[in-house]
Design an enzyme around this catalytic site. Sequence first.
Site, PDB file in Angstrom:
ATOM      1  N   SER A  95       0.852  -1.179   0.000  1.00  0.00           N
ATOM      2  CA  SER A  95       0.000   0.000   0.000  1.00  0.00           C
ATOM      3  C   SER A  95       0.891   1.233   0.000  1.00  0.00           C
ATOM      4  O   SER A  95       2.121   1.133   0.008  1.00  0.00           O
ATOM      5  CB  SER A  95      -0.924  -0.007   1.220  1.00  0.00           C
ATOM      6  OG  SER A  95      -1.790   1.109   1.213  1.00  0.00           O
ATOM      7  N   HIS A 119      -4.370   2.738 -11.920  1.00  0.00           N
ATOM      8  CA  HIS A 119      -4.055   1.438 -12.522  1.00  0.00           C
ATOM      9  C   HIS A 119      -2.784   1.468 -13.353  1.00  0.00           C
ATOM     10  O   HIS A 119      -1.944   0.558 -13.264  1.00  0.00           O
ATOM     11  CB  HIS A 119      -5.220   0.972 -13.416  1.00  0.00           C
ATOM     12  CG  HIS A 119      -6.386   0.457 -12.648  1.00  0.00           C
ATOM     13  ND1 HIS A 119      -7.520  -0.031 -13.252  1.00  0.00           N
ATOM     14  CD2 HIS A 119      -6.611   0.345 -11.314  1.00  0.00           C
ATOM     15  CE1 HIS A 119      -8.386  -0.414 -12.323  1.00  0.00           C
ATOM     16  NE2 HIS A 119      -7.849  -0.186 -11.145  1.00  0.00           N
ATOM     17  N   LYS A 173     -10.419  -3.904 -13.592  1.00  0.00           N
ATOM     18  CA  LYS A 173     -11.038  -3.142 -14.667  1.00  0.00           C
ATOM     19  C   LYS A 173     -11.542  -1.808 -14.108  1.00  0.00           C
ATOM     20  O   LYS A 173     -11.757  -1.692 -12.888  1.00  0.00           O
ATOM     21  CB  LYS A 173     -12.148  -3.967 -15.331  1.00  0.00           C
ATOM     22  CG  LYS A 173     -13.229  -4.471 -14.353  1.00  0.00           C
ATOM     23  CD  LYS A 173     -14.244  -3.411 -14.055  1.00  0.00           C
ATOM     24  CE  LYS A 173     -14.941  -3.644 -12.752  1.00  0.00           C
ATOM     25  NZ  LYS A 173     -15.393  -2.396 -12.115  1.00  0.00           N
ATOM     26  N   ARG A 187     -17.436  10.538  -8.274  1.00  0.00           N
ATOM     27  CA  ARG A 187     -17.766  11.854  -8.825  1.00  0.00           C
ATOM     28  C   ARG A 187     -16.521  12.684  -9.142  1.00  0.00           C
ATOM     29  O   ARG A 187     -16.629  13.807  -9.651  1.00  0.00           O
ATOM     30  CB  ARG A 187     -18.649  12.630  -7.851  1.00  0.00           C
ATOM     31  CG  ARG A 187     -19.964  11.948  -7.506  1.00  0.00           C
ATOM     32  CD  ARG A 187     -20.869  12.844  -6.691  1.00  0.00           C
ATOM     33  NE  ARG A 187     -21.390  13.921  -7.503  1.00  0.00           N
ATOM     34  CZ  ARG A 187     -22.548  13.873  -8.173  1.00  0.00           C
ATOM     35  NH1 ARG A 187     -23.298  12.789  -8.116  1.00  0.00           N
ATOM     36  NH2 ARG A 187     -22.957  14.899  -8.882  1.00  0.00           N
TER      37      ARG A 187
END
Length: 322
Positions: free
Chosen positions: A33, A76, A94, A164
């Site tokens: 992490s 990603h 994904k 958002r």
Amino acid sequence: MTRWGILATGHIAGRFAEDLRLVPDAELVAVGSRTAESAERFARRHGVPRAYASWSELAADPDLDVVYVATPHAAHHEAALTCLRAGRAVLLEKPFTLDLATSRELVETARANGLFLMEAMWMRTNPLIRRVCELVADGAIGTVTSVRADFGVGGPFPPEHRIRARALGGGALLDLGVYPVSLAHLLLGVPDHVHAWAKISPEGVDENTGIVLGYESGAVATLSCGMVGATPLTASITGTGGRIDLPEPFYRPGSVTVHRAGAEPETVGVELVGNGYQDEAAEVQRCLAEGLLESPLVPHSTTLEIMALLDGIRAQIGVEYV
């Protein structure tokens, strides 16, 4: 034994860790992490032997066979590239990245280094979805003429929520719409015509999106995704000789109903086990054992075709990421 690492410590990472226990010859040995506290907390919760305070430290662990990247999708590209450059095979959540250019860079990096890379589109590895594809290929409903699918969630999501946030790749399309789009692609391939419209939020991401895909064969796909209302999460595949209905949630159904022309409806079902991530993990292990660099169930070409399609839809609806 396949030794797994998990990069990220959020909700999806936890569910994947739980499902790895269901996969034969899978061992979760490390987690990484951005902070030591987060990695150590995840390691304690899931019994992971090693916790790393950075992505690069995890990627450098020589005992790992593959890393599952489960960050929010805006990260990603960077996270997967870190692992690939360290020589690690990658299963990447994904949507693959935010756009085609960065997705192509990951594929090219993996190929150049002889490393396995797969998008974690778990729907395509689901046994019942694979059975649906077999039924369609065998002509159970004739030639496919239409696909309909929806993925809308109710919210409401506050302005600071990840979904958002434009800087984080927010909006309904990449988070939710990737599933209906992937289902249509699975059954009909790359469309010849694409039409899309969306209601754009004050933050600049799509709140409610409709997509129509057209094919020279005459087939159509009508798809929707949104974060302003809970839709049925169902899908249907119609052909010249029948229809297959997929109940909620269509991307991981417990059963499907096959309507063949002139015959009684037939229910095809499976027992749902775990959270549903074990099938993609098992597919990764199968490919690694066979020395494959990509999965035939989720090939690089499919990932890039879908990302190109998502790019085109975003251009039509006016969503750009910063």
